[in-house]
Design a protein around this motif. Sequence first.
Motif, short mmCIF file in Angstrom:
data_model
loop_
_atom_site.label_atom_id
_atom_site.label_comp_id
_atom_site.label_asym_id
_atom_site.label_seq_id
_atom_site.Cartn_x
_atom_site.Cartn_y
_atom_site.Cartn_z
N VAL A 346 0.70 -0.90 0.19
CA VAL A 346 -0.11 -0.13 0.00
C VAL A 346 1.15 1.24 0.03
CG1 VAL A 346 -1.79 1.44 1.46
CG2 VAL A 346 -1.96 -1.44 1.08
N LEU A 347 0.60 2.07 -0.82
CA LEU A 347 1.22 3.20 -1.14
C LEU A 347 0.28 4.42 -0.53
CD1 LEU A 347 2.45 1.47 -3.10
CD2 LEU A 347 3.37 4.01 -4.45
N SER A 348 0.77 5.24 0.51
CA SER A 348 -0.39 6.16 1.13
C SER A 348 0.10 7.82 1.00
CB SER A 348 -0.80 5.89 2.01
OG SER A 348 -0.25 5.46 3.05
N VAL A 349 -0.34 8.96 1.15
CA VAL A 349 0.14 9.91 1.35
C VAL A 349 -1.53 10.76 1.87
CG1 VAL A 349 -0.79 10.81 -1.42
CG2 VAL A 349 0.68 12.64 0.13
N GLY A 350 -0.88 12.16 2.87
CA GLY A 350 -1.30 12.76 3.15
C GLY A 350 -0.74 13.82 4.10
N TYR A 351 -1.60 14.12 5.35
CA TYR A 351 -1.17 14.37 6.28
C TYR A 351 -1.28 14.11 7.44
CZ TYR A 351 -1.24 19.12 3.23
OH TYR A 351 -0.84 20.29 2.28
N GLN A 352 -0.26 14.39 8.41
CA GLN A 352 -0.41 14.27 9.96
C GLN A 352 -0.17 15.32 10.41
OE1 GLN A 352 2.36 10.92 10.94
NE2 GLN A 352 3.30 12.35 12.24
N ASP A 353 -1.40 15.05 11.39
CA ASP A 353 -1.63 16.26 13.08
C ASP A 353 -0.15 16.16 13.74
OD1 ASP A 353 -3.85 16.35 11.84
OD2 ASP A 353 -5.03 15.14 12.83
N GLU A 354 0.15 16.83 14.54
CA GLU A 354 0.84 17.19 15.22
C GLU A 354 0.49 17.91 16.59
OE1 GLU A 354 4.14 16.53 15.07
OE2 GLU A 354 4.32 15.17 13.15
N GLU A 355 1.76 18.10 17.22
CA GLU A 355 1.13 19.05 18.22
C GLU A 355 0.82 20.40 18.40
OE1 GLU A 355 3.86 17.84 21.59
OE2 GLU A 355 3.10 15.68 21.82
N GLY A 356 -0.22 20.83 18.77
CA GLY A 356 -0.28 22.45 18.53
C GLY A 356 -1.16 22.56 17.37
N ALA A 358 -0.93 22.11 14.03
CA ALA A 358 -0.13 21.63 13.17
C ALA A 358 0.10 21.07 12.48
CB ALA A 358 1.56 21.84 13.27
N GLN A 359 -0.85 20.64 10.51
CA GLN A 359 -0.18 19.47 10.30
C GLN A 359 1.07 19.30 9.01
OE1 GLN A 359 -4.22 19.86 7.62
NE2 GLN A 359 -5.01 18.45 9.57
N LYS A 360 2.02 18.42 9.16
CA LYS A 360 3.10 17.96 8.71
C LYS A 360 2.18 16.97 7.46
CE LYS A 360 5.16 20.45 10.72
NZ LYS A 360 5.67 19.89 11.96
N PRO A 361 2.85 16.95 5.81
CA PRO A 361 3.16 16.42 4.99
C PRO A 361 3.36 15.22 5.49
CG PRO A 361 4.13 18.04 3.99
CD PRO A 361 3.65 18.53 5.04
N TYR A 362 3.11 13.33 4.24
CA TYR A 362 4.11 12.72 5.08
C TYR A 362 2.87 11.92 3.13
CZ TYR A 362 -0.40 10.16 6.00
OH TYR A 362 -1.84 9.21 6.24
N ILE A 363 4.72 11.13 3.02
CA ILE A 363 4.40 9.46 2.42
C ILE A 363 4.82 8.18 2.41
CG2 ILE A 363 5.06 11.17 0.32
CD1 ILE A 363 7.35 10.50 0.62
N GLN A 364 4.08 7.21 2.74
CA GLN A 364 4.56 6.10 2.69
C GLN A 364 3.88 4.86 2.85
OE1 GLN A 364 1.82 5.23 7.03
NE2 GLN A 364 0.74 3.76 6.22
N VAL A 365 5.26 3.36 2.65
CA VAL A 365 4.80 2.41 2.62
C VAL A 365 4.57 1.03 3.00
CG1 VAL A 365 6.18 0.89 0.95
CG2 VAL A 365 6.48 3.18 0.39
N GLN A 366 3.42 0.27 2.88
CA GLN A 366 3.04 -0.59 4.53
C GLN A 366 3.05 -1.83 3.24
OE1 GLN A 366 0.07 0.43 6.51
NE2 GLN A 366 -0.40 -1.67 7.01
N ASP A 367 3.87 -2.87 3.95
CA ASP A 367 3.54 -4.12 3.21
C ASP A 367 3.53 -5.38 4.18
OD1 ASP A 367 6.09 -5.44 4.33
OD2 ASP A 367 7.52 -3.78 3.66
N SER A 368 3.27 -6.01 4.21
CA SER A 368 3.08 -7.44 5.02
C SER A 368 3.69 -8.78 4.70
CB SER A 368 1.82 -8.04 4.45
OG SER A 368 1.03 -8.59 2.87
#
Length: 432
Positions: A346-356, A358-368
Amino acid sequence: MSKDNKELKPTKKMSSIARELHGQLVRKKLGIFLGADILLFLGLVFGWMVGSALTAIGGDSLVQGWKELIGPGTSWRLSSEGGLKGLFYEVTSGDQVILHQYVYPAFVVLVTIVAAVAVLQVLGVLLSYYFEHRRIKETLSPINEIALRADELTKLSFDDAKFHTIENAIEHISPEETTELSLGDSDLQGIEAAMNNMLKRMHNAYLQQARFVNDASHELRTPISVIQGYANMLDRWGKEDEAILDESIAAIKSESDHMNHLVEQLLFLARGDAGRNTMEFKDVCLNDVIREIYEESLMIDENHVYRYVAVDENVRMSADPSMIKQAMRILVDNAAKYTAPGDEIVLSVGYQDEEGGAQKPYIQVQDSGMGMAEVDVKHMFERFYRADDTRAVQGTGLGLSIAKWIVDKHKGRFVVLSRKDIGTRIKIVFDK
């Protein structure tokens, strides 16, 4: 000069500076108070004169009385009948005297009021003198510390013997050893500490470079040995045996490709360490980048199931898109190597909620896939590091090091979650 005397002189200088600054502050305050008191006095005099005139004129309303007071037929006159006590002012309308008022009694009252205000102001300055002076000295204390250190430095006698001491100590330093510099001179303790700190960093860099060269030599030695072995076999029997010829050609081609890939990765890291890898930052939509990697993976790898997930649409940041693609290809390639055929990546992209908030962009690879042990996760970004249970899979051990270099240049960080026989999730969070 004793230590106490050395510290006394800068302290006296600081006290003198503090007194000068405080004196300027007091003079500025008193000047402001004086100006305010004069304006207060003039305002009170003017108000008393206008109030007296309005009272004498009378009228149905304050507005009507003021109109009469400043009307075209009304005039004011300030005069004296001999001295301050005879000072008066008149308000006339035509030939009629509306008001003839002596100023002296009111003048005494107003001066008394303003004088009382001035006394209170001076008392306030006197009462706050100690606390303000103390606060100024506390504010200047860092400057006093700097003055003390500078005074100590100016009193150091750097004669030729001290320079020879430093030179002799440096000449006996070896990059292979962690020997610390010892000058044995109290005047050179600061230089000694700074040089030892620098030597420690240089020694660590030397060890890292030596380990890198050793690992690179080891990795290159294997494909070269394989190519030499098959070349010798071709020379002996391959001319007449087509099976040996085909096997040798395939092996040489495979090892040559592997060695070429390894050399390219080594050159990338070497250019990165030397600061010669160029980066072209621009506004990038990470959704488009990850979607391209997803579509490429579908075409290249038919053995796994790929899925693209956009947690947020239009995730943007300043980045070098080619470098981001290279880092993602490394992660996807690793996921495919260690994931069984038919399993999902799975390849994913989005924003991660941070303290305060703030939203930080992220990209991700997940395997099994096969996952990693905790000890391997700690070392996974080291150059040439490969876990024991992954050595059967062809690789150089440099891919994740390259990905980390790219992510570091984009002010990002890795968040890795991996469990043996369950899978691995690698998220890259960008702090931009």
